[in-house]
Structures are given as structure tokens and as C-alpha cells.
Design an enzyme around this catalytic site. Structure first.
Site, short mmCIF file in Angstrom:
data_model
loop_
_atom_site.label_atom_id
_atom_site.label_comp_id
_atom_site.label_asym_id
_atom_site.label_seq_id
_atom_site.Cartn_x
_atom_site.Cartn_y
_atom_site.Cartn_z
N VAL A 130 12.40 -46.29 15.00
CA VAL A 130 12.27 -47.01 13.73
C VAL A 130 11.90 -46.09 12.57
CG1 VAL A 130 11.70 -49.20 14.81
CG2 VAL A 130 9.86 -47.62 14.22
N ARG A 188 11.24 -41.55 11.41
CA ARG A 188 11.11 -40.15 11.81
C ARG A 188 10.66 -39.34 10.61
NH1 ARG A 188 13.40 -36.41 15.73
NH2 ARG A 188 14.06 -38.25 16.92
N GLY A 233 8.38 -35.31 9.51
CA GLY A 233 8.21 -33.93 9.91
C GLY A 233 7.19 -33.75 11.02
N MET A 234 6.26 -34.70 11.17
CA MET A 234 5.19 -34.55 12.14
C MET A 234 5.28 -35.54 13.29
SD MET A 234 1.92 -33.93 9.61
CE MET A 234 0.78 -33.74 10.98
N VAL A 263 8.51 -42.48 15.24
CA VAL A 263 7.96 -43.80 15.54
C VAL A 263 9.03 -44.64 16.23
CG1 VAL A 263 6.87 -45.88 14.63
CG2 VAL A 263 6.44 -43.67 13.54
N LYS A 296 3.97 -44.10 18.03
CA LYS A 296 4.21 -42.87 17.29
C LYS A 296 3.99 -41.69 18.23
CE LYS A 296 2.49 -42.44 13.15
NZ LYS A 296 3.65 -42.19 12.24
N ASP A 324 -2.44 -38.99 2.68
CA ASP A 324 -0.97 -38.99 2.68
C ASP A 324 -0.46 -40.37 2.26
OD1 ASP A 324 1.57 -37.95 2.90
OD2 ASP A 324 1.71 -38.25 5.06
#
Length: 333
Positions: free
Chosen positions: A29, A31, A33-34, A37, A52, A146
Site C-alpha cells: 500500500v 513505499r 526510502g526507509m 507498508v 511496515k 517527519d
């Protein structure tokens, strides 16, 4: 013996139907850089969750792994209607994972991409829910760091007065306030460049006021369709956050009340000491400025626009070509 990192690095379709830590993967569902999900089924409790999986290199760093586990537990302890509940966090096959409530709907990033700028009433209604979640996290000693449209989930609301229910997510990736810099020990920057506070860029200690700055960047985008700073490369963007003044909102949305410019200028101040003390204080001031209503016991926010470098406009600014007032699904006009 090296950890198997294929759970993360393989193609998304490779994981469909697989079981990971008691969860059966159903579909991807999201995506970044880290992390990736997935929608998954909790086989123990027979419920749908958002699972995740973090990038494998994070799990290889002992400091990050311990911090992630600790802060996920803190996040799981926060019971707040606008924070996505965390069910579990751990490690399996060398990959860190976190299981959260699955929220049906879309994130604010998709909403803005589809609908464009929002009406001020819609933007402030969304922002006040996010602000409430952030202040609750700050009360628990967590700073999100973030805040961005992709981490704000928008689900269906209950009625015409509450057309959406907003959730803030990704608290499993927060960092403890005050003592940490803007970089993780594995050399990755914490934050998204369009919304990152100046003190995060310079590596100074942060507190909840860095989330005030990021939320203000998000609010700017919900009202104009773009974050306050846009530059040709990342270094120029980082410089702008630290030294350039944001454009006045009324230069792009001339129908907004002029005091709104002062509220955003204060929330986007370069020094945390010059910002609002809390996210709710910022959004409350924004709503008051937009409507002309002053909260009882509080004087109107006065900002010297010349001092912060925001231009004043002698008259209405023409709307950009092709700009149209958006219609937000389900909202009452």
C-alpha cells in the site's frame, strides 16, 4: 551468519501471501526510502493491519534498532483519536517491522494531487486534527520530525460537520526529543526536505517546535498546492529553509484574510523561539486569522511583515491562470 534481507529487498509481488511475524501479506500500500507498508492479516487476532517493513540497513545498526523498539513502545502507549494505533513492533529475519491499525482511505498527498488546493475551512479542519496528535506526542516526549502529507491519513468522517477523520502516522520512526540531531547514527537525514525545520538541517537539538514548522509547511501546501519553498536542487532547498523568507499566502490566494500571512510567517520563523509554542496554538491562530474571530483572552497575533521579510501587497493579486477553487469531497460550504 548474515541476516536474510530478502523480505524487504525483493519485488513487492514476492511477498504477497507470505507470512511474516504472524502476519500474512495481502498487498503493498505504500513505499518510501526507509520502509515499505503492506496491508496484512493478523493471523492471531484475525484482523487487518498495516505492516511496515523497515530497510534492512536500519536493523543492522544496534543503536537504531534499540531506539526503534523503545520509541515504538512509547508510541503504542499514546491513546489519541488522531494517532494511528501501534499494535506491535519487533524484528524478524533481520528486518524491523511495525504493525499498526489499517486505515481505509487515502493520505493527504494523494488528496492534494487529485483535488489541488483546499478551501481554508477544509485546510484548518485537517490541520487542527494533526496538531492535536502532534501535541499529544510532544506531551509524551516524542517529536515526529517527519510531518508531511504522506504521513497524514484521511478517512471518512461521521457527518457533514466532520467530513473526514484524520490520522497521523509513522510514529514508529520518530526520534526522542532534545538530545538527538537531525541525522541518525546510520547517516540518514530524518525528515523530508520540503517540510524540514532549519534546526534539523543544522543538526541542532530539536523539540516540538520543529513539528510546528513542518506542519506550517504542510498547511501552506494544502492552501496553495505547493510547499513554501521550491528550488532547483536539494542544497538550494536546504538553504531556503534556513535563510529565505516564505512567500505570503495571499500572493497565491488573494481571497484569504491578510492576517493569515502573519500567522504563517510566525509558524515558519527560522528560530524555534520565534514560533508558536505548540501546534494547536498555531492552528488556532490560523483559524482565528482566517475568520476574524479572536479567541477569548488572547490578543490578535501581530507580526511585523517587514521584519520577517514577507512582502505586503497594495492590492489584490490576480489569480494564477487556470486556478480554480477546489471542491473538497463531503465538506460543508
Amino acid at each position: 551468519m548474515p541476516h536474510d534481507t530478502s523480505l524487504y529487498s525483493g519485488r513487492p509481488s514476492d511477498l504477497i501471501g507470505k507470512q511474516i511475524a504472524g502476519y500474512r501479506i495481502e498487498r503493498e500500500v505504500g513505499r518510501g526510502g526507509m520502509a515499505v507498508v503492506y496491508r496484512a492479516k493478523d493471523l492471531r487476532l484475525d484482523r487487518t493491519v498495516a505492516l511496515k517493513l523497515l530497510a534492512p540497513e536500519l536493523a543492522r545498526n544496534d543503536t537504531f534498532r534499540k531506539r526503534f523498539t523503545h520509541e515504538s513502545r512509547v508510541a503504542a502507549a499514546i491513546d489519541h483519536p488522531h494517532i494511528v494505533p501501534v499494535f506491535e513492533a519487533g524484528e524478524t529475519d533481520g528486518v524491523l517491522y511495525i504493525a499498526m491499525r489499517y486505515v481505509a482511505g487515502r493520505d493527504l498527498r494523494h488528496l492534494l494531487d487529485r483535488e489541488g488546493p483546499l478551501a481554508i475551512a477544509d485546510a484548518t479542519r485537517i490541520a487542527i486534527q494533526v496538531a492535536s496528535a502532534l501535541d499529544a506526542a510532544h506531551d509524551h516526549g516524542l517529536v515526529h520530525r517527519d510531518v508531511k502529507p504522506g504521513n497524514i491519513l484521511v478517512a471518512a468522517g461521521t457527518d457533514s460537520d466532520h467530513p473526514e477523520h484524520v490520522y497521523l502516522t509513522d510514529f514508529g520512526l520518530t526520534k526522542k526529543s532534545l538530545s538527538l540531531t537531525g541525522f541518525t547514527t546510520v547517516g540518514q537525514f530524518v525528515g523530508t526536505l520540503d517540510y524540514v525545520a532549519p534546526e534539523q538541517i543544522s543538526g541542532r537539538p530539536v523539540d516540538g517546535r520543529c513539528d510546528v514548522y513542518s506542519l506550517a509547511c504542510v498547511v501552506h501546501e494544502t492552501l496553495t498546492g505547493r510547499p513554501p519553498f521550491q528550488r532547483d536542487d536539494d542544497m538550494a532547498l536546504l538553504w531556503a529553509h534556513q535563510y529565505d523568507q516564505p512567500p505570503a499566502l495571499t500572493s497565491q490566494r488573494p481571497e484569504l484574510a491578510e492576517p493569515v500571512d502573519g500567522v504563517l510567517a510566525k509558524a515558519l520563523a527560522k528560530s524555534p523561539d520565534d514560533r508558536y509554542e505548540s501546534c494547536l496554538a498555531f492552528v488556532t491562530a490560523l483559524r482565528a486569522a482566517a475568520t476574524g474571530v479572536v479567541a477569548a483572552g488572547h490578543a490578535p497575533t501581530q507580526v511585523d511583515m517587514r521584519a520577517v521579510g514577507v512582502p505586503r501587497h497594495p492590492g489584490p493579486v490576480p489569480e494564477p491562470p487556470g486556478w480554480a477553487r477546489p471542491v473538497f469531497p463531503g465538506s460543508a460550504r
